[in-house]
Write a protein that holds these residues in place. Sequence first.
Motif, short mmCIF file in Angstrom:
data_model
loop_
_atom_site.label_atom_id
_atom_site.label_comp_id
_atom_site.label_asym_id
_atom_site.label_seq_id
_atom_site.Cartn_x
_atom_site.Cartn_y
_atom_site.Cartn_z
N ARG B 363 48.13 27.98 34.78
CA ARG B 363 49.57 28.03 35.01
C ARG B 363 49.93 29.04 36.10
NH1 ARG B 363 52.60 27.93 29.64
NH2 ARG B 363 51.37 26.03 29.54
N ASN B 364 49.42 30.26 35.95
CA ASN B 364 49.73 31.28 36.96
C ASN B 364 48.66 31.24 38.04
OD1 ASN B 364 51.89 32.27 35.40
ND2 ASN B 364 50.39 33.33 34.09
N PRO B 365 49.09 31.33 39.31
CA PRO B 365 48.10 31.31 40.37
C PRO B 365 47.12 32.49 40.23
CG PRO B 365 50.35 31.44 41.25
CD PRO B 365 50.46 31.47 39.78
N LEU B 366 45.85 32.22 40.53
CA LEU B 366 44.85 33.27 40.42
C LEU B 366 44.98 34.21 41.61
CD1 LEU B 366 41.73 31.05 39.62
CD2 LEU B 366 42.95 32.51 38.01
N THR B 367 44.70 35.48 41.38
CA THR B 367 44.64 36.38 42.52
C THR B 367 43.30 36.17 43.21
OG1 THR B 367 43.54 38.13 41.31
CG2 THR B 367 45.95 38.14 41.27
N ASP B 368 43.22 36.64 44.46
CA ASP B 368 41.99 36.48 45.23
C ASP B 368 40.80 37.09 44.48
OD1 ASP B 368 41.13 35.69 48.14
OD2 ASP B 368 40.08 37.55 47.67
N ARG B 369 41.07 38.26 43.88
CA ARG B 369 40.02 38.97 43.17
C ARG B 369 39.54 38.18 41.95
NH1 ARG B 369 37.70 43.81 41.48
NH2 ARG B 369 38.23 43.93 39.29
N GLN B 370 40.51 37.64 41.21
CA GLN B 370 40.14 36.84 40.02
C GLN B 370 39.32 35.62 40.43
OE1 GLN B 370 44.16 36.21 38.70
NE2 GLN B 370 43.84 37.37 36.81
N GLU B 371 39.78 34.98 41.50
CA GLU B 371 39.11 33.77 41.94
C GLU B 371 37.67 34.09 42.37
OE1 GLU B 371 41.71 31.46 44.45
OE2 GLU B 371 40.05 30.20 45.06
N HIS B 372 37.53 35.19 43.10
CA HIS B 372 36.22 35.62 43.57
C HIS B 372 35.28 35.88 42.39
CE1 HIS B 372 33.80 38.66 46.22
NE2 HIS B 372 33.18 37.50 46.10
N ILE B 373 35.81 36.56 41.38
CA ILE B 373 35.00 36.86 40.20
C ILE B 373 34.62 35.56 39.47
CG2 ILE B 373 35.01 37.95 37.91
CD1 ILE B 373 36.77 40.16 39.16
N LEU B 374 35.62 34.67 39.31
CA LEU B 374 35.35 33.40 38.62
C LEU B 374 34.27 32.58 39.35
CD1 LEU B 374 38.80 32.06 37.43
CD2 LEU B 374 36.85 32.74 36.01
N MET B 375 34.33 32.61 40.67
CA MET B 375 33.34 31.87 41.45
C MET B 375 31.94 32.39 41.18
SD MET B 375 35.10 31.30 45.11
CE MET B 375 36.40 30.09 45.32
N ARG B 376 31.84 33.72 41.10
CA ARG B 376 30.51 34.29 40.89
C ARG B 376 30.04 34.01 39.46
NH1 ARG B 376 31.24 40.11 43.56
NH2 ARG B 376 29.01 40.14 43.94
N ILE B 377 30.99 33.99 38.52
CA ILE B 377 30.59 33.63 37.15
C ILE B 377 30.10 32.18 37.13
CG2 ILE B 377 31.43 33.22 34.79
CD1 ILE B 377 33.36 35.58 35.24
#
Lengths: 75, 494
Positions: B363-377
């Motif tokens: 629902r809420n847009p991801l921050t760049d940092r969150q997205e970066h972390i999620l990608m690495r996960i």
Amino acid sequence: MNSYKRNRIIFAVIFVIIALATNWPVYQWMSGAEPLIFGLPLSFAWLILWVIIGFFTLLWLYISDNREPEHPEDL
Amino acid sequence: METTTVILIVVSVYLLISLMTGIIPYLRISKSVTGFVVGDRNMNAFIMYFVIGASIFSAFAFLGGPGWAYSRGAAAFYLIGYGILGIVPMYFLGPRTWRLGKRYGYVTQAELLADRFDSRFLSIILGFLSVIVLIPYLTLQMKGAGYVLDVISEGMIPEWVGAGVTYIIVLIYVLYSGVMGVGWSNAFQGMIMMVLAWVLGLYLPNALYGGVGNMFSEIMSAGHEAMLTAPGLTAAGDPWSWWGYGSAVFVSAVGFSVWPHFFMRSFAARSERSLRLSIVMYPTFMMFLIPILLIGFAAIIYFPGVEQADSILPYVLMRLELPAIVIGLFCAGTLAASMSSGDAILHSAASVGIRDSISKLVRNPLTDRQEHILMRISVVLIGFIAYLFAVVLDVSLVALLLGSYGGVAQIFPIVFAAFYWKRATKAGALAGLFGGLAVNMIFLIFPEMAPFPMHEGVYGLAANVILLVSVSLLTKPDAPERVKKFTDSGRIPE
């Protein structure tokens, strides 16, 4: 017609020739094993020839694109 | 020194250098999504050249290529036939993709298409489909690496260990450096692959037959002339039809430039010029298929009757009295082929899965940092799933992968329309893509229903184009200002 556009038309024509030469129908006339060319069967050497032609055609287009950095539109 | 020790040392040195080349770029990239996914759009032509070449030629080319030449003869030339045709669209689509990426911040294929056709749904579906196709692709690379190490070490390194160790290295440098890690390590791995292919491909015909020409003469006089006549044989050993060969080349060439992990590399280029240069040079990389196929041909007379054609290369090497260091280098070459594709696939699947699907679902847009972390996960997660498939499940992945070519090719018409056809609409794009996928799937499962013995992808593409054009023309045109930014992407930005 500017040379930029003209070059792209020439490229498209050569591309169609390559596509026909490396697939049916033209390839079937060059599909035999003999004669051996530089030790390779005709069917093999024929394709390699077209890869080389394809490479030099792309290279030519690249060089001519770079020579004309001011082209109004890119296709 | 014992043979196995020498092999292990060579392989370890190779793995260590791969790891180092993969980690070094970490020091230079920004710690953001742009840094991870597209290397801050700063990849030079040299690295791009190897990324393009080495990510295409996978363990499948190194093992499957000789396997095809060995069992199906001239049928293997199809790899050469579609490569030279398939790269050409990239020369035109690549720079447009790059410009749009630079201006609007796109990092994936689905992102670009979803924006053109104003469809979040398209992005989510394409993201999921990409991950679903890329995971078996990755599994195949892992299996290839594990398999070769197992055979060459004569069972000392079981498949699960070989695949595990190799892909932990890949995991580390992808996690650290993202696409730049992929790029730098591919430059090293690509060189290893090329050198090894040429050395082995020229050495084997010379050692066994006294030259390439002699080899083909002997193959012919042994009664295998039909094998050397294009389009070669089918898997069953009968002559392959031009319908089959021609359509396989066509579908592969169409699909080539739109493989998600390949297409999105355009975003990473430093400039249009470096992107174009690396594409133009691609045929020189492709030339390494010549020695690869020679290896397979070399085995036809000396080692007849090998059932598993894909194992022909390690099979031959184990039976020749070769110095241990050569065998070790060969292992490194196969690992390089496997890893240089595997890393690109792993990186793309993780990036695409998060960027195109997950981030569009929350629902809420991801921050760049969150997205970066999620990608690495998700790098770790996807790597782990693929590894499980590789060691636990025994499904025929090659069939799955070959089946996916027809599916991937269905992306091409909408990519083409996005750039070149103003009148293409959202409804048309969705109808074309899903219609094409459905028809492709039907003929893949029921090939006997097809009117001509052609690759199922051809039928899919026909349905795709018809639906794309007719539904687009029947629906209201898309918002002109949005369409314009795509069709005008050929213009040089001010």
